[in-house]
Motif scaffolding. Structure first.
Motif, short mmCIF file in Angstrom:
data_model
loop_
_atom_site.label_atom_id
_atom_site.label_comp_id
_atom_site.label_asym_id
_atom_site.label_seq_id
_atom_site.Cartn_x
_atom_site.Cartn_y
_atom_site.Cartn_z
N GLN A 49 -8.19 -78.43 22.74
CA GLN A 49 -8.68 -78.44 24.11
C GLN A 49 -8.29 -77.15 24.82
O GLN A 49 -9.09 -76.58 25.57
CB GLN A 49 -8.16 -79.67 24.87
N ALA A 50 -7.09 -76.67 24.58
CA ALA A 50 -6.65 -75.40 25.18
C ALA A 50 -7.58 -74.27 24.73
O ALA A 50 -7.99 -73.43 25.55
CB ALA A 50 -5.21 -75.10 24.79
N ALA A 51 -7.94 -74.26 23.45
CA ALA A 51 -8.85 -73.22 22.94
C ALA A 51 -10.23 -73.35 23.56
O ALA A 51 -10.85 -72.34 23.93
CB ALA A 51 -8.94 -73.31 21.42
N SER A 59 -2.20 -66.95 20.17
CA SER A 59 -1.76 -65.96 21.17
C SER A 59 -2.90 -65.58 22.10
O SER A 59 -2.69 -65.37 23.30
CB SER A 59 -1.21 -64.71 20.49
N ASP A 60 -4.11 -65.47 21.56
CA ASP A 60 -5.29 -65.19 22.40
C ASP A 60 -5.48 -66.30 23.42
O ASP A 60 -5.73 -66.03 24.60
CB ASP A 60 -6.56 -65.08 21.55
N VAL A 61 -5.37 -67.55 22.97
CA VAL A 61 -5.55 -68.69 23.86
C VAL A 61 -4.50 -68.68 24.96
O VAL A 61 -4.82 -68.82 26.15
CB VAL A 61 -5.52 -70.02 23.07
N ILE A 62 -3.25 -68.49 24.58
CA ILE A 62 -2.16 -68.47 25.57
C ILE A 62 -2.35 -67.33 26.56
O ILE A 62 -2.22 -67.52 27.77
CB ILE A 62 -0.79 -68.36 24.86
N SER A 63 -2.69 -66.15 26.06
CA SER A 63 -2.89 -65.00 26.96
C SER A 63 -4.02 -65.23 27.94
O SER A 63 -3.91 -64.90 29.13
CB SER A 63 -3.15 -63.73 26.15
N LEU A 64 -5.13 -65.77 27.45
CA LEU A 64 -6.27 -66.06 28.33
C LEU A 64 -5.91 -67.09 29.39
O LEU A 64 -6.18 -66.89 30.59
CB LEU A 64 -7.44 -66.58 27.51
N SER A 99 -9.53 -54.24 23.81
CA SER A 99 -10.71 -54.40 24.66
C SER A 99 -11.05 -55.87 24.84
O SER A 99 -10.81 -56.70 23.97
CB SER A 99 -11.92 -53.67 24.08
N LEU A 100 -11.62 -56.15 25.99
CA LEU A 100 -12.05 -57.52 26.26
C LEU A 100 -13.22 -57.92 25.38
O LEU A 100 -13.34 -59.07 24.98
CB LEU A 100 -12.41 -57.67 27.73
N MET A 101 -14.10 -56.97 25.09
CA MET A 101 -15.26 -57.29 24.25
C MET A 101 -14.82 -57.71 22.84
O MET A 101 -15.41 -58.60 22.24
CB MET A 101 -16.25 -56.13 24.20
N ALA A 102 -13.76 -57.10 22.35
CA ALA A 102 -13.24 -57.50 21.04
C ALA A 102 -12.72 -58.94 21.11
O ALA A 102 -12.89 -59.72 20.18
CB ALA A 102 -12.14 -56.55 20.59
N LEU A 103 -12.11 -59.30 22.24
CA LEU A 103 -11.64 -60.67 22.42
C LEU A 103 -12.82 -61.64 22.48
O LEU A 103 -12.80 -62.70 21.84
CB LEU A 103 -10.80 -60.78 23.69
N VAL A 104 -13.85 -61.28 23.23
CA VAL A 104 -15.06 -62.11 23.29
C VAL A 104 -15.63 -62.30 21.89
O VAL A 104 -15.98 -63.42 21.50
CB VAL A 104 -16.11 -61.47 24.24
N GLU A 105 -15.71 -61.22 21.12
CA GLU A 105 -16.24 -61.30 19.76
C GLU A 105 -15.39 -62.21 18.88
O GLU A 105 -15.92 -62.96 18.06
CB GLU A 105 -16.35 -59.91 19.16
N ARG A 106 -14.06 -62.16 19.05
CA ARG A 106 -13.20 -63.04 18.27
C ARG A 106 -13.48 -64.50 18.60
O ARG A 106 -13.54 -65.35 17.71
CB ARG A 106 -11.72 -62.70 18.52
N PHE A 107 -13.64 -64.80 19.89
CA PHE A 107 -13.93 -66.19 20.27
C PHE A 107 -15.30 -66.60 19.78
O PHE A 107 -15.48 -67.71 19.28
CB PHE A 107 -13.81 -66.39 21.78
N GLU A 108 -16.29 -65.73 19.90
CA GLU A 108 -17.64 -66.06 19.42
C GLU A 108 -17.64 -66.35 17.93
O GLU A 108 -18.36 -67.22 17.47
CB GLU A 108 -18.61 -64.91 19.72
N GLY A 109 -16.83 -65.60 17.18
CA GLY A 109 -16.79 -65.78 15.73
C GLY A 109 -15.76 -66.79 15.26
O GLY A 109 -15.59 -66.99 14.06
N GLY A 110 -15.04 -67.43 16.21
CA GLY A 110 -14.03 -68.41 15.83
C GLY A 110 -12.82 -67.79 15.16
O GLY A 110 -12.11 -68.45 14.41
N ARG A 111 -12.57 -66.50 15.44
CA ARG A 111 -11.46 -65.79 14.80
C ARG A 111 -10.32 -65.51 15.78
O ARG A 111 -9.54 -64.59 15.59
CB ARG A 111 -11.96 -64.47 14.22
#
Length: 110
Positions: A87-89, A54-59, A38-50
């Motif tokens: 910077q990519a992150a 691979s997340d960065v590259i995929s985004l 889910s996208l919300m799980a991805l948002v939560e990972r970024f919000e929490g710095g987790r």
């Protein structure tokens, strides 16, 4: 120039200035590639710095592809992004944030 009101960000990949934007189609494609499902799980990972590299590259790949970038995701993984991994992150997080913010209803920060 990137237009943050339309969700665009600018980044430099292998010395070339590129635009990236998470369109609905890009988000749908990203959702199918996510390990969390889910996208919300991805948002939560970024919000929490987790988030992962691979997340960065995929985004970034989803956003670049939506703006006409013709490389493959593997090409992006091998590319030089100006400013390096941090910077990519930051750019990936910013693009994700502006994709879910209505202009005038927040600052877009995660």
């Amino acid at each position: 120039m990137a237009n943050p009101h339309t969700g665009e960000i600018a980044l430099v990949v292998n010395g070339e200035r590129c635009l990236a934007k998470l369109t609905l189609g890009a988000l749908a494609g990203l959702e199918t590639r996510l390990e969390t499902g889910s996208l919300m799980a991805l948002v939560e990972r970024f919000e929490g710095g987790r988030f992962s590299a691979s997340d960065v590259i995929s985004l970034l790949y989803a956003g670049l592809s939506a703006c006409g970038w013709e490389g493959a995701e593997a090409d992006l993984a091998e590319a030089e992004i100006e400013g390096g991994p941090m910077q990519a992150a930051r750019l990936a997080a910013r693009m994700l944030a502006v994709a879910f913010v209505v202009p005038g209803e927040g600052d877009g920060a995660l």
